[in-house]
Design a protein around this motif. Structure first.
Motif, PDB file in Angstrom:
ATOM      1  N   GLU A 345       0.833  -1.193   0.000  1.00 35.09           N
ATOM      2  CA  GLU A 345       0.000   0.000   0.000  1.00 35.09           C
ATOM      3  C   GLU A 345       0.875   1.253   0.000  1.00 35.09           C
ATOM      4  N   ILE A 346       0.353   2.313  -0.589  1.00 37.56           N
ATOM      5  CA  ILE A 346       1.002   3.625  -0.562  1.00 37.56           C
ATOM      6  C   ILE A 346       0.019   4.617   0.052  1.00 37.56           C
ATOM      7  N   HIS A 347       0.429   5.273   1.139  1.00 38.87           N
ATOM      8  CA  HIS A 347      -0.432   6.208   1.859  1.00 38.87           C
ATOM      9  C   HIS A 347       0.042   7.641   1.620  1.00 38.87           C
ATOM     10  N   SER A 348      -0.897   8.521   1.304  1.00 34.90           N
ATOM     11  CA  SER A 348      -0.550   9.918   1.027  1.00 34.90           C
ATOM     12  C   SER A 348      -1.701  10.825   1.442  1.00 34.90           C
ATOM     13  N   GLY A 349      -1.474  12.129   1.327  1.00 33.93           N
ATOM     14  CA  GLY A 349      -2.495  13.132   1.616  1.00 33.93           C
ATOM     15  C   GLY A 349      -2.419  14.232   0.580  1.00 33.93           C
ATOM     16  N   HIS A 350      -2.167  15.458   1.033  1.00 36.60           N
ATOM     17  CA  HIS A 350      -1.870  16.631   0.214  1.00 36.60           C
ATOM     18  C   HIS A 350      -3.089  17.249  -0.466  1.00 36.60           C
ATOM     19  N   LEU A 351      -3.932  16.446  -1.099  1.00 36.02           N
ATOM     20  CA  LEU A 351      -5.042  17.000  -1.881  1.00 36.02           C
ATOM     21  C   LEU A 351      -6.318  17.176  -1.061  1.00 36.02           C
ATOM     22  N   HIS A 352      -6.320  16.734   0.196  1.00 39.82           N
ATOM     23  CA  HIS A 352      -7.383  17.023   1.148  1.00 39.82           C
ATOM     24  C   HIS A 352      -8.708  16.326   0.832  1.00 39.82           C
ATOM     25  N   PHE A 353      -8.698  15.288   0.001  1.00 43.14           N
ATOM     26  CA  PHE A 353      -9.924  14.508  -0.173  1.00 43.14           C
ATOM     27  C   PHE A 353      -9.585  13.028  -0.220  1.00 43.14           C
TER      28      PHE A 353
END
Length: 405
Positions: A345-353
């Motif tokens: 799995e790859i976990h990320s954020g940044h785009l807020h949705f």
């Protein structure tokens, strides 16, 4: 030879300041404050060392200019620097002295660093003194920043007392819990905004787990600076109270880590920086490491990192870089872990949705944020995303339960 006409009073004052332990630049600044005269740092240092106020030059002394009007143009730049342009008379030695040039432009050398400087020389007829030498001086300066990381770390950690939590092992705890924390933007977000979500998250943690991993996926803090509000790249943001933001971020983090230590056999804290807080988040992670000695804390300045949870390989990255082939990059950088894992799995954020996507067996989880919409998001209409926090339960080889908080 150019001989500076210092009075006996000024010479005695320099000696007195030197005996007080002041450095040459500080002596020069103090003399400027007291007498309104630019004393060259190098000349002050020479006088303290030798008692002489002059150095050898082949050219003749230059007279003072009394009939040249001088104006100064000050421009405050978007990146926080300041540009100053002015005309002045100075010697070649003084033009090479950063402290003299700073003071001539009205900046205290103890508070400002020169980013760039250009001193253009020309000669001009003076009504009183005939042909004189002038410099058109233009400098760009920025407030001094402590670049000594070790010293900064010492300042931030010297009063930190490691927190001892009652921590016991329980063989009945089989599942693992991953808590992704991304884009909290403390400063925009306040504790009152997430109090209910935090309480629900703590109730989940109290169920007990073999390993709890807290993922710090970037942009925990809204600003990368304290006394101004801007991103690590210098983008100016709406003002927030950063000391309060840091204090609330500490309270929020401590509540989660303490509860995790009380209810898990192992607690791991992984981190990457965000596009808002890449530098300050590094310092924040040092605080976490010093505060919670019982946890396994990963302090790094990387854009991505990865870890193995049983046979589940998880990579975290903020999401603003490495967008093209993150799975291929992960396979190349973590070949050994990739070979062991049954799930990746790859976990990320940044785009807020919130978004979850399976690409050829690699699951991409993009997490939302619990933060309220700021002025920029409201202006651009980015207000429809769910304001969520998450907790993910895994067994040895895959995700079993996803909590939407």
């Amino acid at each position: 030879m150019i001989r500076l006409n210092w009075t006996d009073e000024q010479k005695n004052r320099i000696i007195e300041l030197s005996k007080q332990g002041l450095s040459s630049p500080k002596v020069a600044q103090q003399m400027f404050d007291e007498y309104g005269i630019n004393f060259s740092r190098r000349t002050v240092a020479r006088f303290i060392a030798t008692g002489q106020t002059s150095s050898q030059y082949k050219r003749k002394p230059k007279p003072k200019v009394k009939d040249v009007q001088r104006g100064t143009e000050i421009v405050i730049n978007k990146d926080g620097s300041t540009t100053s342009s002015t005309t002045m008379q100075m010697t070649e030695e003084q033009a090479k002295d950063p402290d003299f040039v700073l003071r001539a432009h009205g900046f205290n050398p103890d508070d400002w660093d020169i980013v760039s400087a250009r001193n253009n020389f020309w000669q001009q007829n003076s009504v009183e003194n005939g042909l004189i030498d002038l410099y058109q001086s233009k400098i760009t300066v920025k407030p001094k920043v402590d670049k000594d990381i070790k010293r900064a770390v010492e300042i931030l950690t010297r009063d930190i007392k490691p927190l001892k939590v009652k921590h016991s092992l329980d063989s009945s705890r089989k599942r693992n819990l991953v808590i992704p924390i991304t884009d909290n933007h403390w400063g925009i977000t306040h504790l009152s905004d997430v109090q209910g979500k935090l309480s629900e998250l703590l109730d989940i943690i109290k169920q007990g787990y073999g390993t709890i991993v807290i993922e710090m996926i970037g942009d925990m803090l809204h600003s990368d600076k304290i006394n101004s509000t801007e991103t690590v790249s210098g983008t100016i943001l709406e003002d927030v109270d950063m000391p309060k933001a840091i204090d609330e971020a500490m309270q929020f983090t401590e509540a989660i880590v303490v509860t995790a230590l009380e209810n898990a056999n192992t607690v791991m804290i992984k981190s990457v920086g965000g596009n808002h807080d890449f530098d300050i988040s590094y310092m924040f992670m040092i605080w976490i490491k010093e505060r919670f000695k019982q946890a396994q804390v990963d302090v790094n300045n990387r854009y991505r990192t990865a870890y193995l949870l049983g046979h589940v390989l998880i990579s975290i990255q903020h999401g603003n870089v490495n967008k093209k082939n993150p799975a291929q990059i992960l396979a190349n950088e973590c070949r050994h872990l990739w070979g062991i894992a049954t799930t990746t799995e790859i976990h990320s954020g940044h785009l807020h949705f919130d978004k979850t996507e399976d690409q050829n067996g690699v699951v991409f989880r993009q997490f939302s944020t619990p933060k309220p919409s700021d002025d920029w998001e409201t202006m651009n209409g980015f207000v429809g995303a769910n304001k969520l926090m998450y907790a993910l339960e895994y067994n040895d080889d895959r995700l079993k339960v996803e909590h939407f908080i």
